[in-house]
Write a protein that holds these residues in place. Structure first.
Motif, PDB file in Angstrom:
ATOM      1  N   LEU A  76       0.835  -1.074   0.216  1.00 22.58           N
ATOM      2  CA  LEU A  76      -0.107   0.096  -0.041  1.00 22.58           C
ATOM      3  C   LEU A  76       0.713   1.143  -0.087  1.00 22.58           C
ATOM      4  O   LEU A  76       2.099   1.272   0.811  1.00 22.58           O
ATOM      5  CB  LEU A  76      -0.919  -0.019   1.526  1.00 22.58           C
ATOM      6  CG  LEU A  76      -2.045  -0.835   1.197  1.00 22.58           C
ATOM      7  CD1 LEU A  76      -2.756  -0.778   2.612  1.00 22.58           C
ATOM      8  CD2 LEU A  76      -2.961  -0.764   0.132  1.00 22.58           C
ATOM      9  N   SER A  78      -0.042   6.937  -3.074  1.00 21.47           N
ATOM     10  CA  SER A  78      -0.459   7.241  -4.609  1.00 21.47           C
ATOM     11  C   SER A  78      -1.707   6.543  -4.592  1.00 21.47           C
ATOM     12  O   SER A  78      -2.550   6.710  -5.402  1.00 21.47           O
ATOM     13  CB  SER A  78       0.610   6.781  -5.643  1.00 21.47           C
ATOM     14  OG  SER A  78       0.523   5.479  -5.737  1.00 21.47           O
ATOM     15  N   MET A  79      -2.103   5.501  -3.648  1.00 25.22           N
ATOM     16  CA  MET A  79      -3.431   4.753  -3.979  1.00 25.22           C
ATOM     17  C   MET A  79      -4.708   5.648  -3.385  1.00 25.22           C
ATOM     18  O   MET A  79      -4.622   6.160  -2.179  1.00 25.22           O
ATOM     19  CB  MET A  79      -3.367   3.455  -3.108  1.00 25.22           C
ATOM     20  CG  MET A  79      -2.363   2.588  -3.850  1.00 25.22           C
ATOM     21  SD  MET A  79      -2.312   1.033  -2.982  1.00 25.22           S
ATOM     22  CE  MET A  79      -1.166   0.283  -4.204  1.00 25.22           C
ATOM     23  N   ASN A  80      -5.563   5.771  -4.141  1.00 25.56           N
ATOM     24  CA  ASN A  80      -6.495   6.742  -3.508  1.00 25.56           C
ATOM     25  C   ASN A  80      -7.772   6.153  -2.937  1.00 25.56           C
ATOM     26  O   ASN A  80      -9.117   6.645  -3.209  1.00 25.56           O
ATOM     27  CB  ASN A  80      -7.063   7.383  -5.206  1.00 25.56           C
ATOM     28  CG  ASN A  80      -7.645   8.444  -4.777  1.00 25.56           C
ATOM     29  OD1 ASN A  80      -7.551   9.474  -3.968  1.00 25.56           O
ATOM     30  ND2 ASN A  80      -8.354   8.912  -6.054  1.00 25.56           N
ATOM     31  N   LEU A 114      -3.704  -5.318  -4.328  1.00 26.70           N
ATOM     32  CA  LEU A 114      -3.163  -4.207  -4.507  1.00 26.70           C
ATOM     33  C   LEU A 114      -3.237  -3.367  -5.741  1.00 26.70           C
ATOM     34  O   LEU A 114      -3.360  -2.160  -5.842  1.00 26.70           O
ATOM     35  CB  LEU A 114      -1.554  -4.185  -4.075  1.00 26.70           C
ATOM     36  CG  LEU A 114      -1.151  -4.668  -2.726  1.00 26.70           C
ATOM     37  CD1 LEU A 114       0.187  -5.093  -2.598  1.00 26.70           C
ATOM     38  CD2 LEU A 114      -1.282  -3.417  -1.881  1.00 26.70           C
ATOM     39  N   CYS A 127      -6.546  -1.858  -5.703  1.00 29.77           N
ATOM     40  CA  CYS A 127      -6.449  -0.665  -4.778  1.00 29.77           C
ATOM     41  C   CYS A 127      -5.896   0.371  -5.713  1.00 29.77           C
ATOM     42  O   CYS A 127      -6.005   1.648  -5.679  1.00 29.77           O
ATOM     43  CB  CYS A 127      -5.584  -0.611  -3.604  1.00 29.77           C
ATOM     44  SG  CYS A 127      -6.206  -1.912  -2.401  1.00 29.77           S
ATOM     45  N   GLN A 128      -4.948   0.041  -6.473  1.00 28.00           N
ATOM     46  CA  GLN A 128      -3.800   1.159  -7.296  1.00 28.00           C
ATOM     47  C   GLN A 128      -4.939   1.644  -8.396  1.00 28.00           C
ATOM     48  O   GLN A 128      -4.888   2.677  -8.787  1.00 28.00           O
ATOM     49  CB  GLN A 128      -2.802   0.275  -8.090  1.00 28.00           C
ATOM     50  CG  GLN A 128      -1.943   0.996  -8.945  1.00 28.00           C
ATOM     51  CD  GLN A 128      -1.012   2.043  -7.758  1.00 28.00           C
ATOM     52  OE1 GLN A 128      -0.354   1.506  -7.239  1.00 28.00           O
ATOM     53  NE2 GLN A 128      -1.306   3.421  -8.049  1.00 28.00           N
TER      54      GLN A 128
END
Ligand code: 3PY
Length: 249
Positions: free
Chosen positions: A30, A33-35, A243, A246-247
């Motif tokens: 994590l 940059s993950m929103n 992930l 999430c990205q």
């Protein structure tokens, strides 16, 4: 502006060891940059383990179901106050597997929803139509009915700070996914339904899409204006896949 939420639904999967490894993998990957905010819904037995593993982490803990009762002679049940003791922030209610395999009614789902609210746990109300219902053209009626069951029983204010997950039953565990347009159409109809009761609740409620969301289809689904995140089944069991979703948020 609604925050995107990516929540893993681990269902009946995992071992102590695999869960520790999975959480380590997710935590390591994590980044800022993950929103999205991130949650994992663990089987009950692993809730204490996950609570400990997530200490000092930004990942939230969730459960997959809750009892409709507060205490008493209900063998095998786990109450909302018990989940609250273990820092559960989210809990699914009315997942289609509970509705179909455990014959949960809309009324029971509404009671569970309220049990969670009373303990300060955010309910994730799962709704969705079967393939037969979609083919009959009654998708929006089915979803509306499932949401109205909560509103009729507890008032629109019960939906404040709650999450709704639209999961077409035909897309759960089948590898089939609703197209972004199909999903958006239902999400928008949910928003319109909420708006007919309360504009602020309509604007702020996160409506997640669930049903075989994976790294390949996540970006297109999450780009839709009324899709505020995902409830992830199989792909939440692999750190890299989870992930990647999430990205994509
Ligand atoms: C799925 O993606 O299969 C789910 O049921 C998520 O809850």
């Amino acid at each position: 502006m609604r925050q995107t939420l990516i929540a893993g639904n681990w269902k009946l999967n995992g071992t102590k060891q695999s869960i520790i490894e999975l959480l380590a993998g997710i935590s390591a990957g994590l980044n800022n940059s993950m929103n999205a905010s991130v949650a994992v819904c663990a089987p009950y037995i692993y809730v204490p383990l996950v609570e400990t593993a997530l200490k000092d982490s930004d990942i939230s803990l969730g459960a997959q179901d809750v009892s409709a009762h507060t205490s008493g002679a209900y063998t095998g049940e786990v109450s909302a106050s018990m989940l609250a003791e273990f820092s559960c922030e989210y809990c699914l209610v009315g997942h289609s597997e509970r509705r179909s395999l455990h014959i949960e009614t809309d009324a029971e789902v509404a009671t569970k929803f309220k049990m969670l609210k009373d303990q300060g746990i955010t309910p994730v109300l799962c709704v969705g139509e079967s393939l037969e219902e979609r083919d009959q053209g009654v998708t929006e009626d089915v979803v509306k009915q499932q949401i109205l069951a909560v509103i009729d029983a507890h008032g629109i204010s019960a939906l404040e700070n709650a999450v709704i997950a639209y999961e077409p039953v035909w897309a759960i565990g089948t590898g089939r996914t609703a197209t972004p347009d199909q999903a958006q159409e239902v999400h928008a109809s949910i928003r319109v339904l909420l708006e007919s009761f309360d504009k602020t609740i309509a604007e702020t409620t996160q409506i997640l899409y669930g049903g075989s969301m994976n790294p390949a289809n996540a970006s297109a689904l999450l780009a839709m204006p009324d899709i505020d995140g995902g409830l992830i089944g199989g792909a939440s069991l692999k750190a890299d896949d989870f992930l990647a979703i999430c990205q994509a948020a």
